[in-house]
Design an enzyme around this catalytic site. Structure first.
Site, short mmCIF file in Angstrom:
data_model
loop_
_atom_site.label_atom_id
_atom_site.label_comp_id
_atom_site.label_asym_id
_atom_site.label_seq_id
_atom_site.Cartn_x
_atom_site.Cartn_y
_atom_site.Cartn_z
N SER A 206 -9.80 1.70 2.95
CA SER A 206 -8.97 2.61 2.04
C SER A 206 -7.83 1.70 1.38
CB SER A 206 -8.15 3.58 2.95
OG SER A 206 -7.16 3.13 3.69
N SER B 249 -9.88 -0.46 7.35
CA SER B 249 -9.38 -0.34 6.03
C SER B 249 -8.62 -1.52 5.11
CB SER B 249 -8.37 1.06 5.94
OG SER B 249 -9.16 2.21 5.84
N LYS C 36 0.88 -1.39 -0.14
CA LYS C 36 0.00 0.01 -0.06
C LYS C 36 0.97 1.33 0.14
CE LYS C 36 -3.77 1.96 2.64
NZ LYS C 36 -4.76 1.91 3.98
#
Lengths: 497, 100, 494
Positions: free
Chosen positions: C154, C178, C79
């Site tokens: 997210s 997330s 990420k």
């Protein structure tokens, strides 16, 4: 403008509280392993943490915490069993994270005190309350170079994250002189305990002062002028000057306006040292909304008694204790002890070495004050760098004690050892200093008596002090002649005539 | 719960976010809605509850006072919008006060 | 068999045994990224050269008989919230466009030392704020099961890239759901470990007391493999746990007999999609069949979770994001009008931040700034901290009666892109079932437990007490031995 030099002569009392930031003597910063050394090229002592880079995290420096506790203990503070850190949020380019890690509602210590005593009695002993001592990080340095004609401000973050102890006093000081003396005492304490080098030139000690006046009114009420915070004072002397100026300024303003505390917000003024005045500094309306909240990247710290005991044990004696100890152990006046202790731990060790060797504290103290300290002050530098070592001073004093030569001769030897760097014995030999035998001395005295019938008659007439004339002449004829002995012998010879 | 445009403008300045007039309108509406929603917490009885700032119970995490290598100046400045090879450069700070 | 069809555990074994070279394995995934990511947008940066170079070094070392790490040759997507020294790190924001960190996040360092091959950085909601990935400054990620739908957020890029077999494993971060929510919406397995289990050093902070890094993969066994590498004490993170890291991969075998799983009545309130409710019920039945027992538990303050979260997280974020001011790195506005600003510096700050941050990030900064400001602190932030304690206490109480708590991960399957963008509050409610885990600091895992009639994955969530990762992984692994939901692949992109 009214002079505020003598507090007793003023129709007001100056009320002063101080906020002192001292840099703790650590090798590394508060939350990262970057060096705290002063004077390196810009942005060479920075890492992701003190640059505030995304994802960087703080880890507390144990030494910094312990030094801060040491300072608080020395200031007789209460140490909180549980303490935490908070973020103080504000934007400034020398604060790269956009917040300062500081302590808000649970500082690690509070409620202390430090007394200052003026040995010459210029003011009564004053105990100053300490509101709190807390541990926080420093900001970096902003340099606005107007001379270069650029509008840019340059930012050096070497100092960002340096550990600072913030010490906040009660408004207990009652004159600019007291404030200066108290700061000297605080500095001495912190230097003694190895908490900070307190070097103001390098920014390791910074002072802000809050000052206002208490003015007795005809109706018995005390009128209080609005509190002003003074910043930018870069020596204790400027603190005293700034407070003196500000007290006078507030007195004038009071006479003109009669505005009292509470009718306007606290004002901040900056000290302009060359001009010798304070000037108002602009404050942003919302600058006080720091939105403190607990720093989630650090965990709380708990302190227990055994830990405090360890820190106390490693601390050494504070100056107040040392003054008492010196006065008691060496039977020297409080004034002497004060002068010695105020010079720092190294000088005290020097003194104690001399005093131990000559087994006479008062004599050693006299030599310290009249010879060692005087020369040291003239030459500059530290006692550690002083060329005459304590054993040499002790040797000179010892020879004086044995009657090899007198004190004034001893001073000459001290001066010669200092300038030549040669051993005491060599200097003594080179100056032709040798003990004068009693036979030589008697011969000398006889010669003088014969040559000075007027003095002899005076002494015989009861004026023994007239013998001083003989001593002076004896010194000229033989510099090694011990004046005390010459006097004694001459008097005996005259009485026997 | 509703916030005034002035409230929102003040918060915008505290947060250093330039907000246009239309930004202010939208933000005022949205913030009022969200603040209204979170105000739901008022109904919880927390009279005898201590705040919990952190899920961890750990304490006393320290590092030793040992110097670690720093970045080089060029690494430190590598993402700076403006620098002079030594220092970060920012527009004039005139009129604002420095660190505490 | 194509490498892209193998599990991470099998890939690592194949590389270790010399059946598959790291380069071959990496190339296979890079090819899939090239073929598919144009339509999915899961990656913000693909490091083709870097990945192949490190794969080649691993192969060389293995051939020379040298030691290779436990993840040798395993392609992994990270990420973009984690700092990578050789790759840009944007956190999905224009604010950090072009930013190159001079250091690796602790997790990235551990992955490199374990000889994993970092193939790229994944798309995400800006600064991890969002539940749909539509808040990315670089365009939304598409859900591989239906390209018109959101992958969740997210960590939507990480979830989508695993769902589309563009990487066998991805790293995500979870502040209020997330990892778990996008894993649920994309039909993969995602673990949010106990707070402090994985170091946060180098994770761009959103809300420091809630953020936690975790693995996202196709199965619990693959998550266990990666967690073994990334978990562990980091002296550079004061909030990192010192507890020893168990061998998660070796703790999966034990059956679930006697394990007590709690079911929360409130989870079935209105708003829960009936197809999701059915999937969740069927999952409970699978656990019962596996020997676990199901018990009703109460989390009385869970209903305040979202409100509590949307105070605490924005407050911390408003401070964490103060550093993005254009002074030392990141976007700096070139606009200078002087209008209404006291100094050029102030204008630079306000304009840089206004230009660099997207609307959701601004909203949260504003909300947090407001809730911490003078006069509001007690009513909002301090109040939220008190409710947070009650929420954590609920968990402590519940875990005295059960070993795990099960339930839905999201109220609905993947929603359409744009469906919730006009209503911030509706978007906040997608975190309904996940935020309390972070507030309590405990662990949670989500995994597919079925599909809707229209073919969208339905996620199941298990939450456990602090450091219960072995049990979370074991229970999920057992479930995945009894079902094949996690093995289904999206047809849309095959």
């Amino acid at each position: 403008m009214t002079s505020a030099a003598s507090p007793t002569a003023e129709p007001f009392t100056t009320i002063v509280g101080l906020e002192v930031h001292v840099q703790l003597q650590t090798l590394t910063k508060l939350f990262c392993g970057c060096s705290t050394a002063f004077g390196s090229p810009p942005n060479t002592q920075v890492c992701p943490t003190c640059l505030g880079l995304p994802g960087s995290l703080p880890v507390m420096n144990r030494k910094a915490f312990e030094l801060a506790v040491r300072a608080a203990l020395a200031l007789n503070c209460r140490i909180a069993p549980f303490t935490k850190w908070d973020r103080k949020n504000y934007f400034y380019p020398d604060l790269p994270k956009g917040y300062q890690i500081s302590q808000f509602d649970l500082p690690f210590s509070s409620d202390g005190q430090l007394e200052v005593v003026d040995p010459k009695g210029a003011f009564a002993p004053r105990t100053v309350g300490i509101v709190r001592v807390h541990l926080e990080e420093d900001a970096g340095k902003s340099m606005h170079d107007e001379a270069a004609g650029t509008a840019d401000t340059r930012i050096d973050l070497n100092r960002a994250g340096t550990p600072l102890c913030e010490i906040v006093t009660q408004p207990d000081l009652r004159s600019p002189q007291e404030a200066r003396a108290w700061l000297n005492e605080l500095k001495l304490l912190l230097v003694y305990l190895g908490v900070s080098d307190c070097n103001m030139q390098e920014g390791s000690l910074r002072v802000d002062a809050n000052v206002n006046l208490h003015i007795p009114q005809p109706d018995g009420r005390i009128a209080k002028t609005p509190i002003v915070e003074i910043k930018n004072m870069n020596s204790f002397r400027s603190v005293e000057r700034a407070l003196t100026y500000e007290a006078a300024r507030q007195w004038e303003e009071w006479q003109a306006t009669k505005v009292e505390m509470g009718r306007m917000p606290k004002q901040t003024r900056g000290w302009d040292d060359p001009a010798g005045i304070t000037r108002p500094q602009r404050q942003k309306e919302e600058s006080s909304d720091y939105r403190y909240f607990p720093e989630p990247d650090l965990v709380p710290v708990t302190v227990d008694e055994p830990q405090l005991a360890r820190i106390r044990a490693a601390m050494g004696a504070p100056p107040t204790e040392l003054r008492r100890t010196l006065a008691d152990r060496w039977k020297i006046p409080a004034y002497d002890a004060d002068v010695l202790v105020n010079q720092g731990r190294e000088l005290v060790a020097y003194f104690e070495a001399v005093a131990t060797a000559v087994a006479d504290g008062k004599l050693a103290s006299n030599w310290m004050q009249q010879d060692v300290l005087r020369t040291l002050n003239e030459r500059g530098g530290t006692i550690g760098e002083f060329p005459v070592r304590p054993e040499q001073v002790a040797e000179i004093i010892g020879r004086v004690q044995k009657g090899e030569f007198d004190t004034s001769r001893g001073r000459e030897i001290f001066a010669e050892v200092l300038s030549s760097g040669r051993p005491v014995a060599d200097v003594v030999a080179a100056l032709g200093i040798a003990a004068v035998s009693d036979d030589e001395l008697i011969a000398l005295c006889r010669e003088l008596i014969a040559a000075n019938p007027k003095i002899v008659a005076d002494v015989q007439g009861g004026k023994e002090q007239a013998a001083a004339g003989l001593i002076g002449q004896a010194k000229k004829k033989n510099p090694n002649a011990n004046p005390g002995k010459v006097r004694q012998m001459c008097l005996e010879l005259i009485r026997g005539m | 719960m509703s916030l005034s445009r002035q409230d929102v403008a003040k918060v915008g300045m505290l947060a250093r976010l330039a907000l246009s007039e239309s930004d202010l309108d939208v933000m005022t509406t949205e913030m009022s809605k969200i603040v209204g929603f979170v105000s739901l917490l008022a109904e919880v009885d927390t009279a005898s509850v201590e705040p919990l700032a952190h899920p961890l119970d750990s304490q006393n995490v320290f590092r030793d006072d040992l110097p670690q290598p720093s970045l080089t100046t060029s690494e430190a400045l590598q993402s700076a919008p403006r620098h002079d090879g030594e220092c970060f450069l920012v527009p004039a700070v005139l009129g604002e006060s420095g660190a505490a | 068999m194509q490498p892209a069809e193998l599990s991470a555990v099998d890939l690592v074994t194949a590389v270790r045994q010399g059946d598959l070279s790291a380069v071959h394995c990496t190339e296979a995934f890079l090819r899939r990224i090239e073929a598919l990511d144009g339509s999915i947008n899961a990656f913000l940066k693909v490091d083709r050269e870097g990945a192949l170079a490190s794969a080649a070094r691993i192969d060389e070392r293995r051939r020379a008989g040298g030691p290779i790490g436990p993840l040798a040759g395993l392609p992994i997507a990270v990420k973009d919230a984690l700092c990578t020294a050789n790759l840009p790190t944007t956190c999905g924001s224009k604010m950090l466009q072009g930013f190159r960190p001079p250091y690796d996040a602790d997790t990235v360092r551990r992955l490199r030392e374990a000889d994993a091959v970092i193939v790229g950085k994944t798309n995400m909601d800006e600064f991890a704020m969002g539940g749909s990935n539509e808040n990315s400054a670089f365009g939304p990620v598409k859900n591989p099961w239906d390209l018109s739908r959101a992958p969740g957020g997210s960590s939507g890029g990480s979830a989508a890239c695993v769902a589309a077999d563009m990487a066998p494993v991805a790293i995500g971060s979870d502040t209020g759901g997330s990892i778990r929510q996008p894993a649920g919406l994309c039909g993969i397995t995602g673990l949010k470990p106990t707070y402090g289990r994985v170091s946060r050093r180098g994770l761009v902070a959103f809300a420091s007391s809630l953020d936690q890094i975790g693995p996202m993969a196709r199965s619990a066994a693959d998550c266990a493999l990666v967690l073994e590498t990334i978990a562990g004490h980091d002296p550079g993170d004061s909030t990192s746990l010192c507890d020893e890291v168990p061998r998660y991969t070796e703790m999966l075998e034990q059956p679930l007999t006697g394990v007590r799983i709690g079911r929360v009545r409130d989870h079935y309130a209105e708003g829960l999609d009936p197809e999701v409710a059915r999937g969740v019920e069927e999952a409970f039945a699978v656990f019962t069949a596996a020997g676990a027992t199901i018990h009703d538990v109460e989390l009385p303050h869970a209903k305040y979770g979202v409100a509590t979260y949307y105070l605490i997280a924005p407050c911390e974020a408003s401070s964490n994001l103060a550093r993005y001011d254009g002074a030392h790195y990141g976007h700096r506005s070139s606009q200078r009008t002087g209008d209404g600003f006291e100094s050029p510096l102030l204008e630079m700050y306000c304009r840089s931040r206004a230009e660099g941050f997207g609307p959701e990030v601004k909203r949260r900064i504003m909300l947090g700034t407001y809730a911490l400001s003078a006069g509001y602190y007690d009513a909002y932030y301090a109040k939220a901290l008190k409710v947070r304690r009650l929420i954590r206490q609920d968990y402590l109480d519940a875990f005295r009666h059960v070993d795990l708590i099960g339930g839905p991960v999201s109220a609905t399957p993947a929603f359409r892109l744009g469906e919730k963008t006009g209503d911030p509050l509706a978007m906040y409610l997608v975190d309904l079932y996940t935020v309390a885990t972070n507030l309590a600091g405990v662990g949670g895992i989500s995994f597919p437990c079925g599909f809707t009639r229209s073919g969208l994955p339905v996620g199941f969530q298990l939450q456990g007490p602090a450091l219960a990762e072995p049990l979370l992984l074991r229970a999920t692994d057992r479930f995945q031995r009894l079902t094949d939901w996690h093995l289904r692949r999206p047809k849309a992109i095959a």
